[in-house]
Design a protein around this motif. Structure first.
Motif, PDB file in Angstrom:
ATOM      1  N   VAL A 172       0.604  -1.413   0.043  1.00 26.15           N
ATOM      2  CA  VAL A 172       0.097  -0.126  -0.176  1.00 26.15           C
ATOM      3  C   VAL A 172       0.909   1.507   0.066  1.00 26.15           C
ATOM      4  N   ASN A 173       2.143   1.032  -0.160  1.00 28.26           N
ATOM      5  CA  ASN A 173       3.062   2.194  -0.527  1.00 28.26           C
ATOM      6  C   ASN A 173       3.322   2.993   0.825  1.00 28.26           C
ATOM      7  N   MET A 174       3.571   2.260   1.997  1.00 29.94           N
ATOM      8  CA  MET A 174       3.680   2.881   3.276  1.00 29.94           C
ATOM      9  C   MET A 174       5.248   3.270   3.172  1.00 29.94           C
ATOM     10  N   PRO A 175       5.583   4.441   3.268  1.00 23.96           N
ATOM     11  CA  PRO A 175       7.064   4.760   3.228  1.00 23.96           C
ATOM     12  C   PRO A 175       7.955   4.176   4.070  1.00 23.96           C
ATOM     13  N   LYS A 176       9.192   3.713   3.553  1.00 29.66           N
ATOM     14  CA  LYS A 176      10.048   2.799   4.527  1.00 29.66           C
ATOM     15  C   LYS A 176      10.294   3.506   5.897  1.00 29.66           C
ATOM     16  N   ASP A 177      10.534   4.910   5.926  1.00 30.31           N
ATOM     17  CA  ASP A 177      10.810   5.401   7.312  1.00 30.31           C
ATOM     18  C   ASP A 177       9.496   5.157   8.072  1.00 30.31           C
ATOM     19  N   ASN A 178       8.173   5.176   7.732  1.00 31.75           N
ATOM     20  CA  ASN A 178       7.175   5.054   8.446  1.00 31.75           C
ATOM     21  C   ASN A 178       7.115   3.602   9.191  1.00 31.75           C
ATOM     22  N   ILE A 179       7.615   2.594   8.117  1.00 25.23           N
ATOM     23  CA  ILE A 179       7.606   1.003   8.806  1.00 25.23           C
ATOM     24  C   ILE A 179       8.382   1.045  10.019  1.00 25.23           C
ATOM     25  N   GLU A 180       9.890   1.547   9.600  1.00 25.77           N
ATOM     26  CA  GLU A 180      11.047   1.557  10.666  1.00 25.77           C
ATOM     27  C   GLU A 180      10.393   2.327  11.947  1.00 25.77           C
ATOM     28  N   ARG A 181       9.873   3.322  11.869  1.00 26.12           N
ATOM     29  CA  ARG A 181       9.202   4.051  13.018  1.00 26.12           C
ATOM     30  C   ARG A 181       8.274   3.184  13.928  1.00 26.12           C
ATOM     31  N   ALA A 182       7.544   2.813  13.174  1.00 26.40           N
ATOM     32  CA  ALA A 182       6.375   2.034  13.569  1.00 26.40           C
ATOM     33  C   ALA A 182       7.068   0.599  14.369  1.00 26.40           C
ATOM     34  N   ILE A 183       7.890   0.053  13.735  1.00 31.42           N
ATOM     35  CA  ILE A 183       8.820  -1.149  14.703  1.00 31.42           C
ATOM     36  C   ILE A 183       9.521  -0.554  15.686  1.00 31.42           C
ATOM     37  N   LYS A 184      10.204   0.331  15.710  1.00 33.29           N
ATOM     38  CA  LYS A 184      10.887   1.025  17.054  1.00 33.29           C
ATOM     39  C   LYS A 184       9.801   1.280  17.716  1.00 33.29           C
ATOM     40  N   LYS A 185       8.577   2.197  17.491  1.00 35.49           N
ATOM     41  CA  LYS A 185       7.671   2.422  18.644  1.00 35.49           C
ATOM     42  C   LYS A 185       7.300   1.033  19.372  1.00 35.49           C
ATOM     43  N   ALA A 186       6.842   0.050  18.257  1.00 37.97           N
ATOM     44  CA  ALA A 186       6.343  -1.060  19.000  1.00 37.97           C
ATOM     45  C   ALA A 186       7.348  -2.048  19.844  1.00 37.97           C
ATOM     46  N   SER A 187       8.540  -1.850  19.677  1.00 36.24           N
ATOM     47  CA  SER A 187       9.706  -2.385  20.618  1.00 36.24           C
ATOM     48  C   SER A 187       9.883  -1.595  21.931  1.00 36.24           C
ATOM     49  N   ASP A 188       9.486  -0.503  21.905  1.00 35.98           N
ATOM     50  CA  ASP A 188       9.289   0.169  23.579  1.00 35.98           C
ATOM     51  C   ASP A 188       8.080  -0.584  24.228  1.00 35.98           C
ATOM     52  N   LYS A 189       8.521  -1.076  25.390  1.00 36.05           N
ATOM     53  CA  LYS A 189       7.771  -1.782  26.434  1.00 36.05           C
ATOM     54  C   LYS A 189       6.583  -0.727  26.977  1.00 36.05           C
ATOM     55  N   ASN A 190       6.599   0.627  26.693  1.00 36.19           N
ATOM     56  CA  ASN A 190       5.674   1.337  27.342  1.00 36.19           C
ATOM     57  C   ASN A 190       4.563   1.552  26.267  1.00 36.19           C
ATOM     58  N   THR A 191       4.721   1.062  24.719  1.00 43.01           N
ATOM     59  CA  THR A 191       3.873   0.990  23.937  1.00 43.01           C
ATOM     60  C   THR A 191       2.547   0.088  24.175  1.00 43.01           C
ATOM     61  N   GLU A 192       1.397   0.525  24.201  1.00 45.34           N
ATOM     62  CA  GLU A 192       0.193  -0.253  24.377  1.00 45.34           C
ATOM     63  C   GLU A 192       0.242  -1.230  23.126  1.00 45.34           C
ATOM     64  N   ASN A 193      -0.009  -2.564  23.342  1.00 43.69           N
ATOM     65  CA  ASN A 193      -0.725  -3.396  22.498  1.00 43.69           C
ATOM     66  C   ASN A 193      -1.903  -3.478  22.291  1.00 43.69           C
ATOM     67  N   TYR A 194      -2.288  -3.897  20.924  1.00 47.18           N
ATOM     68  CA  TYR A 194      -3.561  -4.099  20.557  1.00 47.18           C
ATOM     69  C   TYR A 194      -4.286  -5.345  20.510  1.00 47.18           C
ATOM     70  N   LYS A 195      -5.412  -5.446  20.687  1.00 49.30           N
ATOM     71  CA  LYS A 195      -6.115  -6.769  20.575  1.00 49.30           C
ATOM     72  C   LYS A 195      -7.394  -6.948  19.672  1.00 49.30           C
ATOM     73  N   GLU A 196      -7.231  -7.967  19.025  1.00 49.42           N
ATOM     74  CA  GLU A 196      -8.161  -8.138  17.797  1.00 49.42           C
ATOM     75  C   GLU A 196      -9.546  -8.672  18.314  1.00 49.42           C
ATOM     76  N   VAL A 197     -10.710  -7.943  18.208  1.00 55.31           N
ATOM     77  CA  VAL A 197     -11.895  -8.522  18.709  1.00 55.31           C
ATOM     78  C   VAL A 197     -13.024  -8.106  17.634  1.00 55.31           C
ATOM     79  N   ILE A 198     -13.690  -9.053  17.507  1.00 56.01           N
ATOM     80  CA  ILE A 198     -14.691  -9.534  16.515  1.00 56.01           C
ATOM     81  C   ILE A 198     -15.962  -9.219  17.075  1.00 56.01           C
TER      82      ILE A 198
END
Length: 242
Positions: free
Chosen positions: A57-83
């Protein structure tokens, strides 16, 4: 071609129509993948798959890398999949897939959408059985390989439908075959463009234009909610083939 092909043709990838919505979903997928398996895509197949979808979907590489870095932070909240499952007006079954970091908020919002549009939020399992859960992959067509040869190879991997799309080859299979197929494609050297899950209604109901407008109002409310990833329903759409 099978029902899954016609379903995809009818939807025309509506889920990715809004780029900002796609980026939001990918960002949450990255968080869940990193929290579950770590930030290294080489050892985390789930994260590899999400990164492929981000590129699709043409998400910029920088956006992907920032998202991975942010997700690696233990203070970042996780998401739960709910139907969520329920009925819209005119007896149309609706299944809503969400990723949320605040389930109370999401439950309240989803319930309000149903109520405001003369629908009703149902209980778990109330409509899910009306949809077939599938996975699909888009791969680059290997050079020098014809479609018949490719189809036979994919069947061995557990794929049920194979057809050419505008920019690749689409593979469709039961949801439970996803992991096996993903591994087989990687080991076979196939270039995976993207992969995702979908739900196909087993039957659809034809409505009048006025009734369709009632359903569209409900679908628009879900589409505007950032917690909502995908919405499936049993209303027959205009561009579905007979």
């Amino acid at each position: 071609m099978g029902r899954a092909f016609e379903f995809r043709k009818g939807r025309k990838m509506k889920r990715w129509a809004a780029m900002s919505k796609a980026f939001t979903k990918i960002g949450k997928d990255i968080v869940m993948a990193v929290k579950a398996g770590g930030p290294d895509p080489h050892s985390n197949s789930h994260l590899r798959a999400v990164i492929q979808n981000a590129k699709a979907v043409n998400m910029p590489k920088d956006n992907i890398e920032r998202a991975i870095k942010k997700a690696s932070d233990k203070n970042t909240e996780n998401y739960k999949e709910v139907i969520f499952e329920g009925y819209g007006p005119h007896g149309i079954a609706v299944l809503v897939e969400t990723s949320t970091n605040n389930n109370n908020r999401t439950v309240a919002n989803v319930r309000s959408y149903f109520n405001k549009c003369n629908g009703q939020l149902g209980t778990q399992g109330s409509v899910e059985f009306m949809f077939d859960h599938i996975c699909n992959f888009k791969i680059q067509k290997p050079e020098g390989v014809d479609m018949e040869e490719l189809e036979f190879a994919m069947i061995d991997f557990g794929v049920e439908e194979v057809f050419e799309d505008e920019d690749g080859v689409v593979l469709i299979a039961p949801f439970e075959n996803y992991g096996t197929i993903f591994k087989s494609l990687e080991e076979g050297g196939y270039e995976i463009i993207s992969s995702e899950f979908e739900r196909i209604p087993q039957t659809t109901k034809e409505l009048t234009e006025e009734q369709k407008a009632d359903i569209e109002k409900l679908l628009e409310k879900f589409d505007e909610d950032e917690d909502v990833n995908s919405v499936y329903h049993t209303m027959k759409e205009e561009d579905e083939e007979e």
